[in-house]
Design an enzyme around this catalytic site. Structure first.
Site, PDB file in Angstrom:
ATOM      1  N   LEU A  74       0.867  -1.187   0.000  1.00  0.00           N
ATOM      2  CA  LEU A  74       0.000   0.000   0.000  1.00  0.00           C
ATOM      3  C   LEU A  74       0.898   1.230   0.000  1.00  0.00           C
ATOM      4  CD1 LEU A  74      -2.707  -0.712   2.744  1.00  0.00           C
ATOM      5  CD2 LEU A  74      -3.093  -0.600   0.276  1.00  0.00           C
ATOM      6  N   HIS A  75       0.604   2.190  -0.886  1.00  0.00           N
ATOM      7  CA  HIS A  75       1.403   3.412  -0.840  1.00  0.00           C
ATOM      8  C   HIS A  75       0.662   4.651  -1.330  1.00  0.00           C
ATOM      9  CE1 HIS A  75       1.784   2.572  -5.136  1.00  0.00           C
ATOM     10  NE2 HIS A  75       2.176   3.823  -5.292  1.00  0.00           N
ATOM     11  N   ARG A  76      -0.481   4.487  -2.002  1.00  0.00           N
ATOM     12  CA  ARG A  76      -1.142   5.645  -2.589  1.00  0.00           C
ATOM     13  C   ARG A  76      -1.713   6.554  -1.504  1.00  0.00           C
ATOM     14  NH1 ARG A  76      -1.335   5.810  -7.925  1.00  0.00           N
ATOM     15  NH2 ARG A  76      -0.801   3.895  -9.027  1.00  0.00           N
ATOM     16  N   ASP A 120      -2.220  -1.516  -4.218  1.00  0.00           N
ATOM     17  CA  ASP A 120      -2.741  -0.364  -4.949  1.00  0.00           C
ATOM     18  C   ASP A 120      -1.724   0.100  -5.992  1.00  0.00           C
ATOM     19  OD1 ASP A 120      -0.823   0.857  -3.352  1.00  0.00           O
ATOM     20  OD2 ASP A 120      -2.244   2.029  -2.170  1.00  0.00           O
TER      21      ASP A 120
END
Length: 398
Positions: free
Chosen positions: A226-228, A304
């Site tokens: 997850l990074h957005r 994501d």
């Protein structure tokens, strides 16, 4: 050692192709292109410019090594900042490079700030722009990457697409088919190239001093990234996602490669207690070969990331994308990807289907065969030799 190579043939003296990398996904896409340009007969002269947008030195060094990407000829060392500051600083530092080396064209990949910034410098100085991975659209203009994609395509002279629907996107935006070439997906070139050298999941967990017992679960294990900002920058959103991931982990152990931004926010929002370390193994950011090995052996990937959507389709691994849209619809239409957003029921239902053996199998799309970069190098050479870049410049002159 410089990456520049001379290319002197009768009647031909091309300036270098300036190839730009800026952030992690660019490295995976540019590595096969550089190999293909060097192997082309005759070779294309190249100047590799790293903008420094990806500023984690250790991660950058590992990626260059894993992908056998030559060291940059130039590193602009831009570092972090707001979108506006970063874009402006790349432009300011890149312009003297264009002036000094007088390139035949500037080749950019993907959709990061460096992609747009270097394209703007080139087009304003009358240098042809080549965009690799053109025409992808999420139709979500709240994503900074979508703006970068649209604007870069509009000012590019040669556009290489990864899937056939991308050309239709470009046509609808007024870009003629004569400027577009369907070459395939260079990201998959790196998957094919690196798969035989990928680190095993067990080796990766051992190096990280992590509990490897999750790998012996009868149903396997899942991989999470997850990074957005839309997923990790808001406390309630991140809390809800971690809650759902906890429910998934109760059924299937998870290996969570934590982006620095994500880890920082989990700690800042006080959410670390939502993670059960016996069911969810937290890892630091991983190198390319480590992630490739983790994904190859996974039962499912929850992410994501745009790149992971493509890589899981190439690997035949089910992927659940924690977003409401994707700029890579072919991974949904033909591949192993399912858009589940942040919907708890959709996520848990899809995981249950996968664990029951009914996961989406999909197929590998056309030209995702490990040879996209070779097609790009061959077409780019012919295009540069044909005089079309100069003709395009003349036609655009007021």
């Amino acid at each position: 050692m410089s990456n520049q190579s001379s290319m002197k043939t009768p009647g031909n003296d091309l300036g270098p192709v300036i190839c730009v990398v800026g952030a992690r996904p660019n490295f995976m896409k540019m590595a096969p292109i550089l190999r293909a340009m060097a192997a082309h007969v005759p070779p294309l002269p190249v100047l590799l410019v790293h903008t420094g947008q990806h500023y984690d030195k250790d991660m950058s060094d590992r990626l260059f090594e894993d992908l056998r990407l030559p060291r940059p000829d130039v590193n602009l060392e831009v570092g972090s900042g707001t979108h506006a500051i970063q874009t402006a600083e790349v432009m300011r530092r890149f312009e003297p490079i264009v002036d000094t080396y007088k390139p035949s064209c500037v080749a950019v990949v993907g959709d990061v700030n460096s992609t747009l910034a270097c394209s703007l410098v080139a087009v304003k100085k009358g240098v042809p722009v080549v965009h690799i991975e053109a025409g992808l659209r999420s139709y979500d203009r709240a994503m900074p990457e979508e703006i970068n994609r649209i604007l870069t395509d509009q000012i590019s002279d040669r556009l290489y697409t990864t899937e056939r629907t991308a050309e239709e996107n470009l046509r609808l935006e007024g870009i003629p088919s004569s400027r577009v070439c369907f070459a395939g997906n260079v990201m998959i070139d790196s998957v094919v190239f690196g798969r035989s050298n990928a680190r095993s999941a067990a080796e990766t967990l051992k190096v990280c001093n992590a509990d490897a017992s999750v790998l012996s679960h009868p149903l396997g294990y899942g991989v999470v990234t997850l990074h957005r900002p839309s997923n990790v920058d808001h406390p309630e959103t991140l809390r809800a996602l971690l809650g759902v991931l906890g429910e998934v982990a109760a059924r299937l152990p998870l290996v969570f490669a934590l982006h620095p931004r994500t880890r920082s926010n989990i700690e800042r929002f006080g959410l670390m207690d939502l993670i059960d370390p016996t069911r969810m193994v937290l890892l630091p950011p991983q190198g390319y070969l480590e992630m490739l090995g983790l994904m190859s052996g996974a039962t499912v990937v929850l992410t994501d990331s745009g790149g992971l959507q493509e890589e899981t389709t190439a690997l035949g691994v089910p992927c659940l994308t924690l977003r409401e849209n994707t700029e890579r619809p072919i991974t949904v239409e033909q591949g192993t990807n399912i858009l589940v957003g942040r919907d708890r029921q959709a996520i848990l239902g899809a995981v249950q289907e996968i664990l029951a053996g009914n996961g989406k199998r999909g197929r590998v799309p056309e030209f995702w065969d490990g040879h996209a970069a070779e097609r790009i190098a061959a077409d780019l050479y012919q295009w540069l030799m044909s005089g079309k870049p100069q003709a395009a410049l003349k036609s655009s002159t007021p």
